[in-house]
Design an enzyme around this catalytic site. Structure first.
Site, short mmCIF file in Angstrom:
data_model
loop_
_atom_site.label_atom_id
_atom_site.label_comp_id
_atom_site.label_asym_id
_atom_site.label_seq_id
_atom_site.Cartn_x
_atom_site.Cartn_y
_atom_site.Cartn_z
N GLY A 108 31.91 59.94 -36.27
CA GLY A 108 32.89 61.25 -34.86
C GLY A 108 34.29 61.75 -35.18
O GLY A 108 34.48 62.49 -33.99
N ASP A 109 34.81 61.71 -36.23
CA ASP A 109 36.14 62.87 -36.56
C ASP A 109 36.41 63.55 -37.77
O ASP A 109 37.03 62.90 -38.66
CB ASP A 109 37.21 62.14 -36.46
CG ASP A 109 38.15 62.69 -35.97
OD1 ASP A 109 38.38 64.27 -35.80
OD2 ASP A 109 39.65 62.03 -35.98
N LEU A 110 34.97 63.46 -38.77
CA LEU A 110 35.11 64.21 -39.93
C LEU A 110 35.26 65.34 -40.35
O LEU A 110 35.60 66.22 -40.53
CB LEU A 110 33.93 63.65 -40.47
CG LEU A 110 33.95 64.24 -42.18
CD1 LEU A 110 34.68 62.46 -42.49
CD2 LEU A 110 32.91 63.75 -42.64
#
Length: 314
Positions: free
Chosen positions: A204-206
């Protein structure tokens, strides 16, 4: 440590959360909460890390003498599933979860050492860092998605973003925003999740700041905002931010090559990766104008959207 030592006023979480409704009250309770968690999990906290805009994070020493990290987040939607995702990953591609208090948004985590951010590992060529990030994603995505995962879906989240983006465009009509490109991004936010060939527990937020060098594995992911759904949602922040292809004199070829490199390493389609980049970039551009008041940043992002859409044949 005194409350002022545990939660000094200069921490980003203090500056950010103090402006939220109920934020000052939560910050006032935070030292006591940290103390309760430290007592329950037998921890000795160290000086908190300076990062983290909506969470308090610090190194801790456990009763057995081992090192760990204590993370206490401001209660919010994106943080709600982090503990469950870490439990599902069980150390594959991400830090291990030692303890979890869901009601208090508290996690006791494996500590990464030396802990260098992938984005700051300047001694490595951009392509090598991209492949390292792709390997982390391969490990994260290898975890089967249980029917009762209890996580939000990519489809739910991006449908909400599509509605927000559409409303912001109608309300603001920012100069330099091509309505057709915005409409394309909105459509992709709604349609891409339903056309995925498979689903995974996505990070989701790499972005490259959320991948750290470690001892157990070369690189491990932290700070997930997890969902279940199309894994191709995940790679764009790596491609965008490592080596910043759009900062090159002729970015088109570099963007294309890096999307192909990452997609190939993942065994995925580069065109679909770029379609997700279009969708996410349109949403970010409108957020920059509506929430950040930054028209210049928004129009720069829309220029990137044009390049990505052309490369993807959209």
């Amino acid at each position: 440590m005194t409350p002022a030592d545990l939660v000094p006023p200069g921490l980003p979480v203090v500056r950010t959360v103090s402006g939220y409704p109920g934020g000052p009250e939560w910050l006032g309770r935070l030292p006591a909460l940290i103390g309760e968690l430290a007592e329950r999990w037998e921890l000795v906290p160290g000086e908190p890390f300076a990062g983290g805009s909506v969470s308090w994070v610090a190194p801790v020493r456990r009763a057995d003498g081992s090192d760990a990290v204590l993370k206490v987040s401001w209660p919010h939607r994106e943080a709600a599933g982090e503990g469950e995702a870490l439990r599902l990953w069980d150390g594959r591609g991400a830090v291990r979860l030692y303890e979890h208090d869901a009601g208090r948004y508290a996690l006791l985590l494996e500590r990464c050492a030396p802990g260098t951010e992938l984005g700051r590992a300047a001694e490595l060529p951009a392509e090598e860092r991209l492949l390292a990030g792709a390997e982390v994603l391969r490990e994260l995505w290898s975890t089967p998605v249980p029917p009762d995962a209890g996580l939000e879906t990519v489809a739910e989240v991006t449908a909400g973003w599509a509605d927000l983006a559409e409303g912001r465009m109608a309300r603001l009509r920012p100069a330099g925003f091509d309505p057709a490109l915005v409409a394309l991004g909105v459509r992709l936010l709604r349609e891409l999740p339903g056309t995925a060939a498979r689903e995974a527990v996505v990070h989701g937020d790499l972005n490259p700041g959320n991948v750290l060098s470690a001892g157990r594995r070369p690189w491990l992911a932290i700070d997930a905002k997890p969902m279940t759904g199309d894994p191709l949602y995940d790679p764009w922040p790596l491609v965008e931010q490592i080596g910043y292809a759009f900062g090159r004199p002729v970015p088109r070829d570099v963007v294309a090559a890096r999307c192909s490199l990452v997609a190939g390493a993942l065994g995925e389609d580069a065109g679909r990766l770029m379609a997700w980049a279009v969708a996410r970039r349109v949403e970010s551009a409108l957020w920059a104008v509506a929430e950040g008041g930054d028209l210049e940043a928004g129009t720069a992002m829309m220029a990137q959207v044009r390049t990505l859409a052309d490369l993807a044949g959209l």
